[in-house]
Design a protein around this motif. Structure first.
Motif, short mmCIF file in Angstrom:
data_model
loop_
_atom_site.label_atom_id
_atom_site.label_comp_id
_atom_site.label_asym_id
_atom_site.label_seq_id
_atom_site.Cartn_x
_atom_site.Cartn_y
_atom_site.Cartn_z
N TYR A 184 0.97 4.22 15.59
CA TYR A 184 -0.24 3.91 16.35
C TYR A 184 -0.53 4.93 17.45
N LEU A 185 0.26 5.99 17.55
CA LEU A 185 -0.06 7.05 18.48
C LEU A 185 -1.37 7.72 18.10
N LYS A 186 -2.18 8.06 19.10
CA LYS A 186 -3.41 8.80 18.82
C LYS A 186 -3.09 10.13 18.14
N ALA A 187 -2.00 10.77 18.55
CA ALA A 187 -1.61 12.04 17.95
C ALA A 187 -1.30 11.88 16.46
N VAL A 188 -0.58 10.82 16.12
CA VAL A 188 -0.23 10.57 14.72
C VAL A 188 -1.48 10.29 13.90
N GLN A 189 -2.40 9.51 14.45
CA GLN A 189 -3.63 9.22 13.72
C GLN A 189 -4.51 10.46 13.59
N MET A 190 -4.46 11.34 14.57
CA MET A 190 -5.18 12.61 14.45
C MET A 190 -4.58 13.45 13.34
N MET A 191 -3.26 13.46 13.23
CA MET A 191 -2.59 14.19 12.16
C MET A 191 -3.02 13.66 10.79
N LYS A 192 -3.06 12.35 10.67
CA LYS A 192 -3.49 11.73 9.40
C LYS A 192 -4.93 12.12 9.08
N ARG A 193 -5.79 12.09 10.09
CA ARG A 193 -7.19 12.42 9.87
C ARG A 193 -7.36 13.86 9.39
N ILE A 194 -6.61 14.78 10.01
CA ILE A 194 -6.70 16.19 9.61
C ILE A 194 -6.32 16.36 8.14
N LEU A 195 -5.25 15.72 7.73
CA LEU A 195 -4.80 15.84 6.34
C LEU A 195 -5.79 15.20 5.38
N GLU A 196 -6.30 14.02 5.74
CA GLU A 196 -7.22 13.31 4.85
C GLU A 196 -8.58 14.00 4.76
N GLU A 197 -9.11 14.42 5.89
CA GLU A 197 -10.43 15.03 5.89
C GLU A 197 -10.46 16.39 5.20
N ASN A 198 -9.32 17.08 5.18
CA ASN A 198 -9.26 18.38 4.52
C ASN A 198 -8.65 18.30 3.12
N ASN A 199 -8.35 17.06 2.71
CA ASN A 199 -7.88 16.80 1.34
C ASN A 199 -6.69 17.69 0.96
N VAL A 200 -5.70 17.75 1.85
CA VAL A 200 -4.50 18.54 1.59
C VAL A 200 -3.30 17.61 1.42
N THR A 201 -2.36 18.03 0.60
CA THR A 201 -1.17 17.24 0.31
C THR A 201 0.01 17.77 1.10
N VAL A 202 0.76 16.87 1.70
CA VAL A 202 1.93 17.27 2.48
C VAL A 202 2.96 17.95 1.57
N SER A 230 0.84 -1.19 0.00
CA SER A 230 0.00 0.00 0.00
C SER A 230 0.87 1.24 0.00
N ALA A 231 0.59 2.18 -0.90
CA ALA A 231 1.43 3.36 -1.03
C ALA A 231 1.46 4.16 0.26
N VAL A 232 0.31 4.48 0.83
CA VAL A 232 0.23 5.17 2.11
C VAL A 232 -0.89 4.53 2.92
N PRO A 233 -0.58 3.85 4.03
CA PRO A 233 -1.62 3.18 4.80
C PRO A 233 -2.67 4.19 5.28
N THR A 234 -3.92 3.76 5.38
CA THR A 234 -4.97 4.64 5.87
C THR A 234 -4.87 4.76 7.38
N SER A 235 -5.63 5.71 7.92
CA SER A 235 -5.55 5.97 9.35
C SER A 235 -6.55 5.11 10.13
N ILE A 236 -6.35 5.08 11.44
CA ILE A 236 -7.27 4.42 12.36
C ILE A 236 -7.95 5.50 13.17
N ASP A 237 -9.25 5.36 13.37
CA ASP A 237 -9.97 6.30 14.21
C ASP A 237 -9.45 6.18 15.64
N PRO A 238 -8.83 7.24 16.19
CA PRO A 238 -8.28 7.14 17.55
C PRO A 238 -9.33 6.74 18.59
N ALA A 239 -10.60 7.00 18.31
CA ALA A 239 -11.65 6.65 19.26
C ALA A 239 -11.76 5.13 19.45
N LYS A 240 -11.24 4.37 18.47
CA LYS A 240 -11.31 2.91 18.55
C LYS A 240 -10.18 2.32 19.40
#
Length: 437
Positions: A201-219, A18-28
């Motif tokens: 697997y840090l909640k902080a890292v997954q939050m970072m991924k979510r912010i980027l994915e949900e706002n459709n921005v490229t690093v 997988s080119a870039v693994p998807t994120s995990i919902d930190p709530a899980k």
């Protein structure tokens, strides 16, 4: 149970991961101090390969896989075997476990000197559900006998899940091609195989991924800084790059991996680096706990490595790794920039803090993650997949596959090679200057 760890719907590269693994919902994420929440039943038989610090803990850091397995599986955990050539060390740790509240998990554990010995003497009633590989990396990630633990497990225990520590290997650079051949066999087997890049697997890292994915921005850029507390590192082999391959490959690999996790694949041809060496004026260390004079001068590690590169997307990245701090605590940060966004992760190993600056705001949000344990989360996530607890076909799977870990390993080698080329060029330039002066 055999299950492919990469969804067929996800984009793949030429090596099949997988080119870039998807994120995990930190709530899980399940906290380690919460009651066990596994839905599986019956004994969960595990084989520990390695009886050292990463498996049973030490005062050098939070590594202790046995503790996380005990918390996740409770009375279901049965460690059927511990494999380590240091028999006495294995006996000591098992004696301690059998004298504690988790004794039922270890009371029938058998000790073996090697995987071959275990294969020859294993009992059918103790068939493992999973292997945990925590032996030194120079003994794994290879096709060569004695260093091919992954291939031996695939051969003799088809379908049995594997969790393996990072880095995936520390062999010679010219074995990287062979390492990807091992990765192909792992992927083709469909076995649930996870590599211990726990910071993903840090909640902080997954939050970072979510912010980027949900706002459709490229690093656009990643900036990583890793400063270790060298005074607390007492393993002589860590200081010998002929054994550990040096701190970028053995330790900085975590931040190289996080950089890839956010920036995507690295254009290896663009990697450049400089280093501060042990014999340079600025490279003197005053509180070494090992006798560095016993290490050949050419094998002593760099004190600082500063690297930069381009991602295939066009984004740029940088890493500075230093062997400079004393005491115990490390100082580590990762910044990710995208259009309108700055995401800054601070102190991920102890008490992660995430600072978020968003479009239209000049001030940072501050997010703290009390009690977050990525070591537990990576183990918990992996066991849930082994148990097939998650039935949602869109659910994320393993965040760090064997193939993905191989790419991080290749990247760390590229940084080491770039710094060594730079060092050689400086020596040549100095020699020319002395000749012409």
């Amino acid at each position: 149970m055999i299950r492919d760890t990469v969804s067929a719907k996800r984009p793949t590269d030429s090596r099949g991961s997988s080119a870039v693994p998807t994120s995990i919902d930190p709530a899980k994420f399940q906290r380690m101090d919460q009651p066990t929440a596994v839905c599986g039943t019956g004994d969960f038989n595990v084989v520990f390969i390695g009886a050292g610090n990463v498996m049973f803990g030490s005062d050098e850091g939070p590594w202790n896989h046995s503790l996380r397995f005990e918390q996740k599986l409770g009375t279901r955990l049965k460690v059927v075997a511990v494999i380590d050539p240091a028999i006495e060390r294995a006996e000591i740790v098992l004696k301690a476990k059998c004298g504690s509240s988790v004794a039922p998990a270890y009371q029938n554990s058998r000790i073996f000197e090697s995987l071959d010995e275990y294969i020859k003497n294993k009992s059918e009633v103790d068939q493992p559900r999973a292997f945990v590989i925590g032996s030194p990396p120079m003994f794994r990630g290879s096709v060569h006998p004695g260093r091919d633990v992954e291939l031996q497990i695939l051969k003799h225990f088809p379908g049995v899940a594997v969790f393996c520590e990072k880095p995936i290997a520390t062999g010679p650079k010219d074995e990287i091609t062979e390492l990807f051949a091992v990765a192909k066999q792992v992927k083709d087997s469909g076995v649930v195989f996870s590599v211990g890049y726990m910071l993903r697997y840090l909640k902080a890292v997954q939050m970072m991924k979510r912010i980027l994915e949900e706002n459709n921005v490229t690093v656009m850029c990643t900036v990583a800084r890793y400063a270790c507390a060298y005074e607390s590192i007492a393993k002589p082999e860590w200081w010998d790059k002929s054994l550990s391959n040096g701190p970028i490959i053995e330790q900085g690999t975590h931040f190289c991996d996080l950089s890839r996790y956010f920036g995507g694949e690295v254009d290896i041809s663009t990697v450049a680096a400089n280093s501060l060496e042990w014999n340079e004026t600025a490279g003197h260390l005053s509180k070494l706990r090992i006798d560095e004079s016993k290490i050949a001068p050419e094998n002593r590690i760099s004190r600082v490595t500063s690297a930069n590169w381009k991602y295939e997307s066009g984004a740029v990245g940088s890493l500075t790794h230093t062997v400079a701090l004393q005491g115990v605590n490390y100082s580590c940060e990762l910044e990710v920039f995208a259009d309108g966004y700055q995401l800054k992760l601070v102190n991920p190993y102890v008490e992660p803090i995430l600072y978020v600056r968003r479009p239209g705001d000049d001030f940072d949000e501050t997010h703290q993650f009390e009690g977050d344990d990525p070591f537990f989360t990576e183990v918990s996530n992996w066991i849930d997949i082994v148990e097939d607890i998650e039935h949602d076909p869109k659910a994320p799977l393993i965040l760090s596959s064997f193939t993905d870990a191989c790419k991080t390993y290749e990247f760390t080698w590229a940084i080491r090679e770039a710094s060594e080329r730079s060092l050689q060029n400086r020596k040549k330039s100095s020699a020319v200057d002395k000749t012409t002066s």
